[in-house]
Design a protein around this motif. Structure first.
Motif, PDB file in Angstrom:
ATOM      1  N   ASP A 265       0.810  -1.226   0.000  1.00 40.19           N
ATOM      2  CA  ASP A 265       0.000   0.000   0.000  1.00 40.19           C
ATOM      3  C   ASP A 265       0.838   1.269   0.000  1.00 40.19           C
ATOM      4  OD1 ASP A 265      -2.316  -1.491   0.040  1.00 40.19           O
ATOM      5  OD2 ASP A 265      -2.565  -1.389   2.221  1.00 40.19           O
ATOM      6  N   HIS A 266       2.044   1.224   0.608  1.00 41.24           N
ATOM      7  CA  HIS A 266       2.788   2.458   0.860  1.00 41.24           C
ATOM      8  C   HIS A 266       4.118   2.565   0.113  1.00 41.24           C
ATOM      9  CE1 HIS A 266       0.094   3.839   4.108  1.00 41.24           C
ATOM     10  NE2 HIS A 266      -0.050   2.560   4.362  1.00 41.24           N
ATOM     11  N   HIS A 267       4.648   1.453  -0.380  1.00 44.80           N
ATOM     12  CA  HIS A 267       5.864   1.475  -1.214  1.00 44.80           C
ATOM     13  C   HIS A 267       7.008   2.261  -0.567  1.00 44.80           C
ATOM     14  CE1 HIS A 267       3.140  -0.124  -4.245  1.00 44.80           C
ATOM     15  NE2 HIS A 267       2.355   0.938  -4.091  1.00 44.80           N
ATOM     16  N   THR A 268       7.364   1.872   0.645  1.00 44.30           N
ATOM     17  CA  THR A 268       8.429   2.581   1.363  1.00 44.30           C
ATOM     18  C   THR A 268       9.826   2.157   0.925  1.00 44.30           C
ATOM     19  OG1 THR A 268       8.660   0.956   3.157  1.00 44.30           O
ATOM     20  CG2 THR A 268       6.905   2.606   3.373  1.00 44.30           C
ATOM     21  N   GLY A 269       9.917   0.973   0.321  1.00 40.87           N
ATOM     22  CA  GLY A 269      11.231   0.450  -0.024  1.00 40.87           C
ATOM     23  C   GLY A 269      11.952  -0.179   1.155  1.00 40.87           C
ATOM     24  N   MET A 270      11.240  -0.450   2.235  1.00 47.47           N
ATOM     25  CA  MET A 270      11.866  -1.020   3.436  1.00 47.47           C
ATOM     26  C   MET A 270      12.437  -2.408   3.161  1.00 47.47           C
ATOM     27  SD  MET A 270       8.892  -2.573   5.930  1.00 47.47           S
ATOM     28  CE  MET A 270       7.540  -1.432   5.712  1.00 47.47           C
ATOM     29  N   ASP A 271      13.412  -2.782   3.958  1.00 49.82           N
ATOM     30  CA  ASP A 271      13.903  -4.160   3.998  1.00 49.82           C
ATOM     31  C   ASP A 271      12.948  -4.932   4.892  1.00 49.82           C
ATOM     32  OD1 ASP A 271      15.175  -6.565   4.377  1.00 49.82           O
ATOM     33  OD2 ASP A 271      17.014  -5.730   5.231  1.00 49.82           O
ATOM     34  N   VAL A 272      11.955  -5.569   4.291  1.00 46.60           N
ATOM     35  CA  VAL A 272      10.874  -6.190   5.058  1.00 46.60           C
ATOM     36  C   VAL A 272      11.406  -7.209   6.060  1.00 46.60           C
ATOM     37  CG1 VAL A 272       8.881  -7.737   4.895  1.00 46.60           C
ATOM     38  CG2 VAL A 272       9.067  -5.784   3.348  1.00 46.60           C
ATOM     39  N   ASN A 273      12.268  -8.092   5.593  1.00 47.91           N
ATOM     40  CA  ASN A 273      12.787  -9.127   6.496  1.00 47.91           C
ATOM     41  C   ASN A 273      13.661  -8.534   7.589  1.00 47.91           C
ATOM     42  OD1 ASN A 273      11.499 -11.272   5.156  1.00 47.91           O
ATOM     43  ND2 ASN A 273      13.163 -11.452   3.679  1.00 47.91           N
ATOM     44  N   GLY A 274      14.438  -7.499   7.242  1.00 50.11           N
ATOM     45  CA  GLY A 274      15.299  -6.856   8.231  1.00 50.11           C
ATOM     46  C   GLY A 274      14.493  -6.161   9.318  1.00 50.11           C
ATOM     47  N   ILE A 275      13.447  -5.421   8.921  1.00 46.39           N
ATOM     48  CA  ILE A 275      12.610  -4.736   9.905  1.00 46.39           C
ATOM     49  C   ILE A 275      11.841  -5.760  10.739  1.00 46.39           C
ATOM     50  CG2 ILE A 275      10.671  -3.160  10.232  1.00 46.39           C
ATOM     51  CD1 ILE A 275      13.231  -1.775   9.408  1.00 46.39           C
ATOM     52  N   ALA A 276      11.381  -6.830  10.096  1.00 49.01           N
ATOM     53  CA  ALA A 276      10.671  -7.882  10.838  1.00 49.01           C
ATOM     54  C   ALA A 276      11.576  -8.503  11.891  1.00 49.01           C
ATOM     55  CB  ALA A 276      10.167  -8.951   9.875  1.00 49.01           C
ATOM     56  N   GLU A 277      12.835  -8.697  11.547  1.00 47.39           N
ATOM     57  CA  GLU A 277      13.781  -9.277  12.511  1.00 47.39           C
ATOM     58  C   GLU A 277      14.029  -8.327  13.680  1.00 47.39           C
ATOM     59  OE1 GLU A 277      18.208 -11.418  12.575  1.00 47.39           O
ATOM     60  OE2 GLU A 277      17.312 -10.760  10.689  1.00 47.39           O
ATOM     61  N   LEU A 278      14.128  -7.024  13.387  1.00 48.49           N
ATOM     62  CA  LEU A 278      14.290  -6.042  14.457  1.00 48.49           C
ATOM     63  C   LEU A 278      13.085  -6.064  15.408  1.00 48.49           C
ATOM     64  CD1 LEU A 278      15.724  -2.871  12.658  1.00 48.49           C
ATOM     65  CD2 LEU A 278      16.810  -4.131  14.528  1.00 48.49           C
ATOM     66  N   ILE A 279      11.895  -6.053  14.831  1.00 47.94           N
ATOM     67  CA  ILE A 279      10.683  -6.035  15.651  1.00 47.94           C
ATOM     68  C   ILE A 279      10.614  -7.295  16.509  1.00 47.94           C
ATOM     69  CG2 ILE A 279       8.152  -6.115  15.574  1.00 47.94           C
ATOM     70  CD1 ILE A 279       8.312  -4.393  13.027  1.00 47.94           C
ATOM     71  N   PHE A 280      10.897  -8.431  15.908  1.00 49.31           N
ATOM     72  CA  PHE A 280      10.858  -9.681  16.667  1.00 49.31           C
ATOM     73  C   PHE A 280      11.920  -9.685  17.762  1.00 49.31           C
ATOM     74  CE2 PHE A 280      12.046 -14.065  17.541  1.00 49.31           C
ATOM     75  CZ  PHE A 280      10.805 -14.637  17.798  1.00 49.31           C
TER      76      PHE A 280
END
Length: 560
Positions: A265-280
């Motif tokens: 929806d937002h097309h931020t260009g984030m590293d999805v797996n990297g941010i998910a690992e940080l959150i976890f």
């Protein structure tokens, strides 16, 4: 309407970004198909209600699902057996009134029990037996098996009528081969209903009640009441419940899946797996904490003015800013955690030892305080040891315990007085922090014995550090490294991370191992410089600070 991250009430996939619950629902359905009666007890804001609502929808093709919420029943509904039957029948009627395929006789009987339809004997006080007779007939003649789901059973857990209701469920379960009953019953709440204790005190006999105010008879009355209390604290009649082992915390993959919805929806260009690992890494998948951090990044981090675009927000720096915002807020979950610590003194002692002394505490569910800590979400089982459930809770508890010592702490006062010395150009000078701590600690406590230093040294450093980073950064202890000799403290400050090993000095050989461990730990964080604060009990120790070069890394060691 655009989707949002939700942290209040149940999540709806149409309106909210949420993890895929399919695998969990499949596992729970297997228990329902097997005819299990079970309880889902998890800590506050752990996604129980969201899961139950999704489960009701998931089961509806194969079962008639009666999904209730005891929060919709008032205190008056539990005043007597008849009131409870009326109230529960009313809630059942509310759920089934728009359903098709309900046997007409059962439907009409529910209306009568709920007081919605007049009966031949107005004013008759209904009994639980009337309600269960209705349920049994309904189960016998229904085209589909019935599943009963009750959320927020904690509302009634200290009520005799509810305990009688559980006893009836148990009786029908045990006679299910000869008496039609529910295919499955699911109760959900904070407390494990299997371990519910009866807390309803028997009435004092009239002859003791009248004499309770005088002399030795008062003691007799007191002893009677104590004996009655003890006798009445017995196991719940819900001992038929199967163990519920379905994981409800979010995995890294779950979090990544939710972030991919957001990214589409937002097309931020984030590293999805990297941010998910940080959150976890910070939440261990605690549902509320995961969603709250995502919501802060989506809605609040950009407002700090430190991030120009949404792409800047969904980075490690933006995530650490969200962590800071979360730790600085007073939400209902954090208030509940600290409230439970106040309510249970031994829980407080257990958590304090885990946090500050490095004491290894065996995870044993038969231990009352470990059971309570796990039930409230404070601790989890890590290879047989009890550890704080996640990094956020750990930091909240650290901050809370330390805040209780502010008023009487010399080290905290020094940190307050000197806090402006340690930041230049927005960067925190950790070397200078260590230098001043060594000087101040030696001045105030240099003549104390080894036992004192070992007990308070690390806590006093955190007291000293707190006002220096307060409002801008935060720190947490890496749980995997905490023990009596070693604690690794990670400081987040304006997007930078610093690793400080706090350790008890046990000789040169041990110190060398500590340096090597810290060097390895720096590799994990992709850092070239680390810090070590050693509390040394050797009378010939050299107090001060020095640099140690290990390969391509520099370790700054301070000795107290």
């Amino acid at each position: 309407m655009p989707k949002t991250f939700n942290v209040t009430g149940a999540c709806n996939p149409v309106r909210h970004y949420m993890v895929d619950l399919e695998s969990r629902l499949k596992e729970i359905k297997k228990m329902v198909d097997a005819g299990d009666y079970f309880s889902i007890n998890r800590a506050r804001q752990y996604g129980k209600t969201t899961t139950l609502r999704a489960l009701a929808k998931y089961l509806e093709n194969d079962y008639v699902v009666i999904s209730l919420d005891f929060q919709k029943m008032s205190t008056a509904d539990f005043a007597s057996e008849s009131d409870f039957v009326n109230g529960l029948a009313r809630e059942v009627y509310r759920v089934i009134r728009r359903m098709t395929g309900i046997p007409n006789e059962s439907f009409q009987k529910i209306k009568q029990l709920a007081g919605i339809e007049q009966i031949e004997q107005p004013g008759r006080a209904f009994k639980l037996g009337d309600l269960f007779f209705c349920f049994s007939d309904w189960c016998e003649f229904s085209d589909k098996p019935l599943v009963l789901i009750i959320d927020e059973v904690d509302t009634a857990s200290n009520n005799q009528v509810f305990l009688d209701f559980l006893a009836q469920l148990r009786a029908y379960y045990l006679d299910r081969d000869t008496m039609p009953t529910f295919q499955s019953v699911i109760l959900a709440g904070l407390y494990d209903i299997r371990n519910l204790k009866r807390k309803i005190r028997k009435e004092t006999p009239p002859h003791l009640r009248s004499e309770a105010a005088c002399g030795s008879d008062a003691k007799i009355a007191s002893r009677f009441r104590a004996a009655a209390d003890s006798e009445h604290k017995q196991n719940s009649p819900w001992n038929i419940a199967a163990k519920f082992d379905v994981g409800m915390s979010f995995s890294k993959e779950d979090i990544a899946g939710m972030l991919r919805q957001y990214e589409m929806d937002h097309h931020t260009g984030m590293d999805v797996n990297g941010i998910a690992e940080l959150i976890f890494g910070y939440t261990s998948g605690y549902p509320f904490l995961v969603s709250r951090l995502c919501k802060l990044m989506d809605e609040k981090v950009a407002e700090t003015g430190a991030f120009q675009t949404i792409s800047d927000v969904w980075t490690q720096s933006g995530f650490l800013e969200a962590v800071k915002l979360l730790l600085n807020e007073s939400n209902a979950l954090f208030q509940s955690l600290t409230g439970k610590v106040r309510d249970y003194p031994m829980l407080r002692t257990t958590l304090y030892e885990l946090l500050f002394t490095g004491k290894q505490v065996q995870y044993n569910e038969l231990n009352e305080y470990i059971e309570i800590a796990a039930m409230f979400g404070f601790v989890k089982n890590a290879n047989g040891s009890a550890v704080i459930s996640n990094r956020i809770f750990e930091t909240v508890l650290y901050n809370w315990f330390i805040s209780e010592e502010y008023m009487d702490s010399k080290m905290y006062d020094v940190g307050v007085q000197e806090k402006n010395r340690f930041v230049a150009g927005g960067h925190l000078n950790i070397r200078l922090v260590l230098e001043r701590f060594v000087e101040s600690f030696n001045y105030f406590y240099g003549d104390q014995d080894a036992i004192f230093l070992e007990d308070v040294g690390r806590r006093y450093f955190m007291l000293y550090l707190k006002p220096i980073i307060n409002g801008v950064g935060n720190c947490y202890v890496e749980a995997e490294t905490r023990n009596r000799e070693r604690t690794d403290l990670v400081i987040d400050y304006r997007g930078e991370q610093f690793i400080i090993e706090l350790k008890i000095w046990r000789g040169n050989a041990y110190n060398q191992r500590g340096e090597d461990q810290l060097a390895d730990y720096l590799d994990y964080f992709h850092l070239k410089k680390g810090y070590m604060l050693s509390f040394c009990f050797n009378k010939n120790k050299q107090i001060g600070i020095k640099d140690i070069v290990l390969g391509d890394k520099t370790l700054v060691e301070a000795v107290v």
